[in-house]
Design an enzyme around this catalytic site. Structure first.
Site, PDB file in Angstrom:
ATOM      1  N   GLY A  23       0.784  -1.236   0.000  1.00  0.00           N
ATOM      2  CA  GLY A  23       0.000   0.000   0.000  1.00  0.00           C
ATOM      3  C   GLY A  23       0.811   1.278   0.000  1.00  0.00           C
ATOM      4  NE  ARG A  62     -11.991  -9.531  -6.900  1.00  0.00           N
ATOM      5  CZ  ARG A  62     -12.334 -10.798  -6.788  1.00  0.00           C
ATOM      6  NH1 ARG A  62     -11.501 -11.670  -6.297  1.00  0.00           N
ATOM      7  NH2 ARG A  62     -13.531 -11.204  -7.178  1.00  0.00           N
ATOM      8  CG  HIS A 110      -0.191  -1.130 -15.314  1.00  0.00           C
ATOM      9  ND1 HIS A 110      -0.456  -2.366 -14.763  1.00  0.00           N
ATOM     10  CD2 HIS A 110       0.639  -1.348 -16.358  1.00  0.00           C
ATOM     11  CE1 HIS A 110       0.184  -3.289 -15.458  1.00  0.00           C
ATOM     12  NE2 HIS A 110       0.857  -2.700 -16.427  1.00  0.00           N
TER      13      HIS A 110
HETATM   14  C1  GAR Z   1       2.736  -0.636  -7.694  1.00  0.00           C
HETATM   15  O1  GAR Z   1       3.961  -0.591  -8.384  1.00  0.00           O
HETATM   16  C2  GAR Z   1       1.580  -0.608  -8.662  1.00  0.00           C
HETATM   17  O2  GAR Z   1       1.812   0.219  -9.774  1.00  0.00           O
HETATM   18  C3  GAR Z   1       1.485  -2.048  -9.066  1.00  0.00           C
HETATM   19  O3  GAR Z   1       1.712  -2.763  -7.894  1.00  0.00           O
HETATM   20  C4  GAR Z   1       2.543  -1.987  -7.029  1.00  0.00           C
HETATM   21  C5  GAR Z   1       1.832  -1.885  -5.713  1.00  0.00           C
HETATM   22  O4  GAR Z   1       2.662  -1.279  -4.754  1.00  0.00           O
HETATM   23  N1  GAR Z   1       0.215  -2.348  -9.643  1.00  0.00           N
HETATM   24  C6  GAR Z   1       0.036  -3.264 -10.588  1.00  0.00           C
HETATM   25  O5  GAR Z   1       0.928  -3.956 -11.035  1.00  0.00           O
HETATM   26  C7  GAR Z   1      -1.393  -3.392 -11.069  1.00  0.00           C
HETATM   27  N2  GAR Z   1      -1.447  -4.162 -12.263  1.00  0.00           N
HETATM   28  P1  GAR Z   1       2.034  -0.599  -3.472  1.00  0.00           P
HETATM   29  O6  GAR Z   1       1.140  -1.662  -2.810  1.00  0.00           O
HETATM   30  O7  GAR Z   1       3.215  -0.287  -2.625  1.00  0.00           O
HETATM   31  O8  GAR Z   1       1.259   0.601  -3.894  1.00  0.00           O
END
Ligand code: GAR
Length: 197
Positions: A15, A94, A112
């Site tokens: 998060g 998800r 993303h």
């Molecule tokens: C982030 O890098 C986000 O862009 C990616 O997951 C990570 C979550 O980090 N999202 C995806 O890959 C969605 N397809 P966080 O929990 O520290 O924000």
């Protein structure tokens, strides 16, 4: 100032993007307030961060539901219970049903870690490096039924350095994510961007 938009954040993990949004929303002139954090993983570390900030949290486990649609209907129920205006997906791993994405169309956004439409899906940084790209980045976009396909709101770019590992690149992109997401939410919540009709 007009009423702040009520924003719910959906997470699955640490998060850090959620935290960036929470911190941005502490500014008095920010046009959104974070009113709830939902996780599809009960043990997501980000939930503890949200709780420490005094933000209501909720979780659901897919294993409790007979179908993806039933889960998504329960999630919409939680979001409606919070009187949610805008849904921000922040590392929410998800696949959502079209019923859910259409219900929130124009009011749900996602971050993303690639320069969409390049590298939709998982393992974006490893795939980009394998292709020998010289530039990477991140995109905040509207959520539509197609995975990582909705219209972009903002993008940020970073250079790829010789010898970068996927972790190196992820860390460089993440710094930009934490800047970009609050800015994109500010634009949506203030009405400066809207889903293209
Ligand atoms: C982030 O890098 C986000 O862009 C990616 O997951 C990570 C979550 O980090 N999202 C995806 O890959 C969605 N397809 P966080 O929990 O520290 O924000």
């Amino acid at each position: 100032m007009t009423a702040k938009k009520r924003v719910a954040i959906l997470i699955s993990g640490r998060g850090s993007n959620m935290t960036a949004l929470i911190n941005a929303a502490k500014s008095p002139d920010y046009p959104a307030e974070i009113i709830g954090v939902f996780s599809n993983r009960v043990a997501a570390p980000g939930l503890d961060v949200a709780r420490a900030e005094g933000i209501p949290t909720a979780t659901l486990a897919q294993s409790s539901f007979a179908s993806r649609l039933a889960f998504d209907e329960a999630l919409t129920g939680i979001l409606e219970g919070w009187d949610t205006d805008i849904v921000c997906m922040a590392g929410f791993m998800r696949i959502l049903t079209p019923e859910f994405t259409n219900r929130w169309l124009g009011r749900a956004i996602n971050i993303h870690p690639s320069l969409l439409p390049a590298y939709k899906g998982l393992d974006t940084h490893a795939r980009a490096l394998a292709d020998g790209v010289t530039e990477a980045g991140c995109t905040v976009h509207f959520v539509t039924p197609g995975l990582d396909e909705g219209p972009a709101i903002l993008q940020a770019r970073v250079p790829v350095h010789p010898g970068d590992t996927p972790d190196d690149l992820a860390a460089r992109v993440l710094v930009e994510e934490h800047r970009l997401y609050p800015e994109a939410l500010r634009l949506l919540a203030s009405g400066q961007v809207a889903y293209p009709q």
